[in-house]
Design an enzyme around this catalytic site. Sequence first.
Site, PDB file in Angstrom:
ATOM      1  N   LYS A  49       2.579  -2.775   8.832  1.00 46.86           N
ATOM      2  CA  LYS A  49       3.778  -1.959   8.633  1.00 46.86           C
ATOM      3  C   LYS A  49       4.982  -2.829   8.949  1.00 46.86           C
ATOM      4  CE  LYS A  49       5.422   2.672   9.837  1.00 46.86           C
ATOM      5  NZ  LYS A  49       4.947   3.967  10.385  1.00 46.86           N
ATOM      6  N   LEU A  64       0.829  -1.216   0.000  1.00 46.62           N
ATOM      7  CA  LEU A  64       0.000   0.000   0.000  1.00 46.62           C
ATOM      8  C   LEU A  64       0.857   1.256   0.000  1.00 46.62           C
ATOM      9  CD1 LEU A  64      -2.433  -1.143   2.841  1.00 46.62           C
ATOM     10  CD2 LEU A  64      -2.943  -1.147   0.386  1.00 46.62           C
ATOM     11  N   THR A  95       5.389   2.652   0.529  1.00 45.24           N
ATOM     12  CA  THR A  95       6.768   2.315   0.884  1.00 45.24           C
ATOM     13  C   THR A  95       7.430   3.523   1.530  1.00 45.24           C
ATOM     14  OG1 THR A  95       7.567   3.012  -1.282  1.00 45.24           O
ATOM     15  CG2 THR A  95       7.030   0.680  -1.035  1.00 45.24           C
ATOM     16  N   GLY A  96       8.434   3.246   2.355  1.00 44.82           N
ATOM     17  CA  GLY A  96       9.159   4.320   3.028  1.00 44.82           C
ATOM     18  C   GLY A  96      10.640   4.009   3.049  1.00 44.82           C
ATOM     19  N   SER A  97      11.409   4.841   3.738  1.00 41.99           N
ATOM     20  CA  SER A  97      12.868   4.682   3.701  1.00 41.99           C
ATOM     21  C   SER A  97      13.346   3.449   4.460  1.00 41.99           C
ATOM     22  CB  SER A  97      13.553   5.939   4.232  1.00 41.99           C
ATOM     23  OG  SER A  97      12.845   6.467   5.322  1.00 41.99           O
ATOM     24  N   ASP A 123       3.591  15.134  12.921  1.00 43.47           N
ATOM     25  CA  ASP A 123       3.675  14.745  11.505  1.00 43.47           C
ATOM     26  C   ASP A 123       2.352  14.913  10.777  1.00 43.47           C
ATOM     27  OD1 ASP A 123       5.174  14.050   9.311  1.00 43.47           O
ATOM     28  OD2 ASP A 123       5.062  11.892   9.646  1.00 43.47           O
ATOM     29  N   GLY A 161      11.008   0.689   5.280  1.00 42.59           N
ATOM     30  CA  GLY A 161      10.022  -0.374   5.292  1.00 42.59           C
ATOM     31  C   GLY A 161       8.887  -0.131   4.331  1.00 42.59           C
ATOM     32  N   ARG A 162       7.833  -0.923   4.503  1.00 40.73           N
ATOM     33  CA  ARG A 162       6.671  -0.796   3.638  1.00 40.73           C
ATOM     34  C   ARG A 162       5.412  -1.098   4.437  1.00 40.73           C
ATOM     35  NH1 ARG A 162       6.739  -3.722  -1.206  1.00 40.73           N
ATOM     36  NH2 ARG A 162       8.919  -3.117  -1.346  1.00 40.73           N
ATOM     37  N   VAL A 163       4.267  -0.728   3.875  1.00 45.10           N
ATOM     38  CA  VAL A 163       2.983  -1.075   4.482  1.00 45.10           C
ATOM     39  C   VAL A 163       2.262  -1.983   3.494  1.00 45.10           C
ATOM     40  CG1 VAL A 163       0.773  -0.225   5.351  1.00 45.10           C
ATOM     41  CG2 VAL A 163       2.861   1.100   5.769  1.00 45.10           C
TER      42      VAL A 163
END
Length: 351
Positions: A73, A50, A52-54, A167, A56-58
Amino acid sequence: MGNAATAKKGSEVESVKEFLAKAKEDFLKKWENPTQNNAGLEDFERKKTLGTGSFGRVMLVKHKATEQYYAMKILDKQKVVKLKQIEHTLNEKRILQAVNFPFLVRLEYAFKDNSNLYMVMEYVPGGEMFSHLRRIGRFSEPHARFYAAQIVLTFEYLHSLDLIYRDLKPENLLIDHQGYIQVTDFGFAKRVKGRTWTLCGTPEYLAPEIILSKGYNKAVDWWALGVLIYEMAAGYPPFFADQPIQIYEKIVSGKVRFPSHFSSDLKDLLRNLLQVDLTKRFGNLKNGVSDIKTHKWFATTDWIAIYQRKVEAPFIPKFRGSGDTSNFDDYEEEDIRVSITEKCAKEFGEF
């Protein structure tokens, strides 16, 4: 305001106080005794990425036993360490497992293995406010106000627990099946009684005191609320430029320009939220959140009805079934690799 109205206001303020006192008790129990390891990777069927990040991913996952859909997550421990996000990650899990509010996404399971940390949250199929806002262009003021009210209540709840969110942005606000908001991503949330100094957040949403490396407090969330309301009602944020440094110059300048279609009440509220002077910023004065809740722009808002989710939402996202992902973008899929040896055991012992 007549006596009856004043009395009603008084009793409402009292019941909010009682509610928050009880909420704090519930929070502290879980904060002091966090849940650990209440599931495992083998309990879930992985469906689709769903986001992605620096580090990890969801993913959308389905719990095999209950057939419920969740958002999982997945954080790579070694990347978290490399990016110096250990503290933030431990904060996120400890806070999420302890909070409980209608507009906060619920953490259902948390566990870890040799390589990764996993946080399994309720899945919100409506997608991010960000994508709806970009598609529609901008929200009408009543539409923006409906969302803003939920954020005000959520911050009132979090701040009463000494939590700063740090955030706020449309990408972190999911729209649920009833058209209400679910705040997600507590990666920068922190429990702080006084001030804190970490530089974190998203350039467009940073309060001036964070940029100027001053100690800061919960008032940064009220600044970010001003940025969010502006962006919802305008379709673009109040401070934007190509480079972060140019954005920061605009933020600290204390100058904001408003589109001509903004109502005078909206402009007045925003001038008080996007206030560089902390001694004048709404949410940070002696009356606290009530300066915001009683502001003219919120005159039509029934705060209790919003909390009870009784107000009809201005927009219900379209989706087919509880596992539909059509409101999320597509990402390249990647296998979850788990090492045969345990990584970073010490750093994430408490997770």
